[in-house]
Design a protein around this motif. Structure first.
Motif, PDB file in Angstrom:
ATOM      1  N   ASN A 109       0.808  -1.227   0.000  1.00 40.33           N
ATOM      2  CA  ASN A 109       0.000   0.000   0.000  1.00 40.33           C
ATOM      3  C   ASN A 109       0.841   1.278   0.000  1.00 40.33           C
ATOM      4  O   ASN A 109       0.316   2.364   0.195  1.00 40.33           O
ATOM      5  CB  ASN A 109      -0.980   0.014   1.178  1.00 40.33           C
ATOM      6  CG  ASN A 109      -0.275   0.136   2.515  1.00 40.33           C
ATOM      7  OD1 ASN A 109       0.945  -0.003   2.615  1.00 40.33           O
ATOM      8  ND2 ASN A 109      -1.049   0.382   3.560  1.00 40.33           N
ATOM      9  N   VAL A 110       2.151   1.153  -0.220  1.00 45.45           N
ATOM     10  CA  VAL A 110       2.998   2.350  -0.275  1.00 45.45           C
ATOM     11  C   VAL A 110       2.756   3.024  -1.621  1.00 45.45           C
ATOM     12  O   VAL A 110       2.901   2.378  -2.670  1.00 45.45           O
ATOM     13  CB  VAL A 110       4.493   1.979  -0.122  1.00 45.45           C
ATOM     14  CG1 VAL A 110       5.369   3.214  -0.273  1.00 45.45           C
ATOM     15  CG2 VAL A 110       4.727   1.308   1.225  1.00 45.45           C
ATOM     16  N   PRO A 111       2.377   4.301  -1.614  1.00 47.47           N
ATOM     17  CA  PRO A 111       2.102   4.969  -2.890  1.00 47.47           C
ATOM     18  C   PRO A 111       3.334   4.941  -3.795  1.00 47.47           C
ATOM     19  O   PRO A 111       4.450   5.153  -3.340  1.00 47.47           O
ATOM     20  CB  PRO A 111       1.769   6.407  -2.487  1.00 47.47           C
ATOM     21  CG  PRO A 111       1.375   6.318  -1.044  1.00 47.47           C
ATOM     22  CD  PRO A 111       2.167   5.172  -0.471  1.00 47.47           C
ATOM     23  N   ILE A 112       3.101   4.641  -5.062  1.00 43.76           N
ATOM     24  CA  ILE A 112       4.224   4.598  -6.000  1.00 43.76           C
ATOM     25  C   ILE A 112       4.591   6.021  -6.378  1.00 43.76           C
ATOM     26  O   ILE A 112       3.730   6.881  -6.488  1.00 43.76           O
ATOM     27  CB  ILE A 112       3.915   3.743  -7.240  1.00 43.76           C
ATOM     28  CG1 ILE A 112       5.165   3.642  -8.107  1.00 43.76           C
ATOM     29  CG2 ILE A 112       2.765   4.268  -8.043  1.00 43.76           C
ATOM     30  CD1 ILE A 112       5.282   2.337  -8.806  1.00 43.76           C
ATOM     31  N   ASN A 113       5.876   6.231  -6.537  1.00 43.38           N
ATOM     32  CA  ASN A 113       6.337   7.594  -6.789  1.00 43.38           C
ATOM     33  C   ASN A 113       7.356   7.580  -7.922  1.00 43.38           C
ATOM     34  O   ASN A 113       8.531   7.733  -7.706  1.00 43.38           O
ATOM     35  CB  ASN A 113       6.954   8.152  -5.496  1.00 43.38           C
ATOM     36  CG  ASN A 113       7.255   9.625  -5.606  1.00 43.38           C
ATOM     37  OD1 ASN A 113       6.801  10.289  -6.534  1.00 43.38           O
ATOM     38  ND2 ASN A 113       8.023  10.137  -4.661  1.00 43.38           N
ATOM     39  N   ASN A 114       6.871   7.287  -9.146  1.00 46.78           N
ATOM     40  CA  ASN A 114       7.761   7.413 -10.295  1.00 46.78           C
ATOM     41  C   ASN A 114       6.980   7.867 -11.517  1.00 46.78           C
ATOM     42  O   ASN A 114       5.751   7.859 -11.515  1.00 46.78           O
ATOM     43  CB  ASN A 114       8.574   6.130 -10.538  1.00 46.78           C
ATOM     44  CG  ASN A 114       7.784   4.974 -11.109  1.00 46.78           C
ATOM     45  OD1 ASN A 114       6.776   5.156 -11.789  1.00 46.78           O
ATOM     46  ND2 ASN A 114       8.238   3.768 -10.835  1.00 46.78           N
ATOM     47  N   SER A 115       7.693   8.242 -12.552  1.00 45.58           N
ATOM     48  CA  SER A 115       7.048   8.832 -13.724  1.00 45.58           C
ATOM     49  C   SER A 115       6.386   7.787 -14.612  1.00 45.58           C
ATOM     50  O   SER A 115       5.576   8.119 -15.465  1.00 45.58           O
ATOM     51  CB  SER A 115       8.080   9.621 -14.534  1.00 45.58           C
ATOM     52  OG  SER A 115       9.121   8.742 -14.923  1.00 45.58           O
ATOM     53  N   GLN A 116       6.724   6.499 -14.391  1.00 46.23           N
ATOM     54  CA  GLN A 116       6.204   5.466 -15.273  1.00 46.23           C
ATOM     55  C   GLN A 116       4.777   5.027 -14.918  1.00 46.23           C
ATOM     56  O   GLN A 116       3.981   4.729 -15.804  1.00 46.23           O
ATOM     57  CB  GLN A 116       7.141   4.259 -15.241  1.00 46.23           C
ATOM     58  CG  GLN A 116       7.033   3.414 -16.476  1.00 46.23           C
ATOM     59  CD  GLN A 116       8.102   2.332 -16.505  1.00 46.23           C
ATOM     60  OE1 GLN A 116       8.912   2.191 -15.597  1.00 46.23           O
ATOM     61  NE2 GLN A 116       8.090   1.547 -17.561  1.00 46.23           N
ATOM     62  N   PHE A 117       4.458   4.992 -13.623  1.00 46.90           N
ATOM     63  CA  PHE A 117       3.155   4.503 -13.192  1.00 46.90           C
ATOM     64  C   PHE A 117       2.488   5.527 -12.280  1.00 46.90           C
ATOM     65  O   PHE A 117       3.114   6.028 -11.347  1.00 46.90           O
ATOM     66  CB  PHE A 117       3.293   3.164 -12.461  1.00 46.90           C
ATOM     67  CG  PHE A 117       3.981   2.121 -13.298  1.00 46.90           C
ATOM     68  CD1 PHE A 117       3.332   1.534 -14.363  1.00 46.90           C
ATOM     69  CD2 PHE A 117       5.287   1.748 -13.029  1.00 46.90           C
ATOM     70  CE1 PHE A 117       3.971   0.590 -15.155  1.00 46.90           C
ATOM     71  CE2 PHE A 117       5.934   0.817 -13.797  1.00 46.90           C
ATOM     72  CZ  PHE A 117       5.280   0.225 -14.878  1.00 46.90           C
ATOM     73  N   ALA A 118       1.218   5.771 -12.540  1.00 47.87           N
ATOM     74  CA  ALA A 118       0.486   6.768 -11.757  1.00 47.87           C
ATOM     75  C   ALA A 118       0.160   6.261 -10.349  1.00 47.87           C
ATOM     76  O   ALA A 118       0.063   7.047  -9.416  1.00 47.87           O
ATOM     77  CB  ALA A 118      -0.798   7.164 -12.471  1.00 47.87           C
ATOM     78  N   ASN A 119      -0.029   4.939 -10.219  1.00 49.99           N
ATOM     79  CA  ASN A 119      -0.417   4.387  -8.923  1.00 49.99           C
ATOM     80  C   ASN A 119      -0.152   2.882  -8.887  1.00 49.99           C
ATOM     81  O   ASN A 119       0.294   2.291  -9.872  1.00 49.99           O
ATOM     82  CB  ASN A 119      -1.894   4.688  -8.637  1.00 49.99           C
ATOM     83  CG  ASN A 119      -2.785   4.231  -9.784  1.00 49.99           C
ATOM     84  OD1 ASN A 119      -2.617   3.135 -10.311  1.00 49.99           O
ATOM     85  ND2 ASN A 119      -3.725   5.079 -10.174  1.00 49.99           N
TER      86      ASN A 119
END
Length: 183
Positions: A109-119
């Motif tokens: 459940n850790v929010p993803i933080n990269n430019s490739q995937f929004a969530n």
């Protein structure tokens, strides 16, 4: 008087129906158990039993692969190091190419933080798609027999409050439905 008689028959019919349903359920569970034993044996033969958790329900046998084995953090491309494992999984799945096979990606459940995937939904979907693509490109399984989906963070199997729990939640599940399945 007639009302009570028909009520009694209705209850009797309901009990018979329930008994028949329980019998079908028991047959399906037995079918899954036998399939799970065969797959577990195949995992052992391929020497990958330690990398794959196996479980079953009355509908399918489930192979669970740890996400860290397959993917780098925040990525959906299979790691080069995971390809031998995936090759062995493919060999096993080919034995069950008459069955519906479902590939599910899961995240913590850790929010993803990269430019490739929004969530996490996107990440889990693309991870499932990567496994699906690998299987159809490296086996002779008919693509119409395999489906893939991303489940995001919504079906955790462990507590997301701990690093160990989050690691367990980052996974790919491959479900092999058996012949008695109502899938």
């Amino acid at each position: 008087d007639q009302y009570f008689t028909s009520m009694g028959k209705s209850e009797e019919g309901e009990k018979e129906m329930q008994g028949a349903m329980e019998e079908v359920q028991a047959e399906k569970l037995k079918e899954s158990e036998q399939l799970a034993e065969k797959i577990a044996e195949a995992l052992g033969e391929q020497d990958i039993g330690a990398e794959v958790d196996i479980d079953f329900t009355s509908e399918y046998v489930q192979l669970t692969l740890n996400g860290a084995l397959l993917f780098d953090s925040g990525k959906a491309q299979l790691k080069e190091a995971s390809l031998p494992l995936m090759g062995k999984i493919g060999i096993i799945l080919e034995r069950y190419s008459e069955s519906i096979i479902e590939v599910e990606g899961h995240t913590d459940n850790v929010p993803i933080n990269n430019s490739q995937f929004a969530n996490n939904d996107e990440l889990s979907s693309f991870r499932a798609l990567s496994v699906f693509n690998y299987i159809i490109q490296n086996t002779n399984i008919d693509p119409s027999m395999i489906k893939h989906s991303g489940r995001g963070e919504y079906v955790p199997i462990a507590d997301n409050a701990t690093p160990e729990g989050r690691a367990k939640n980052r996974r790919v599940e491959i479900k092999v439905y058996h012949t008695l399945s109502t899938y």
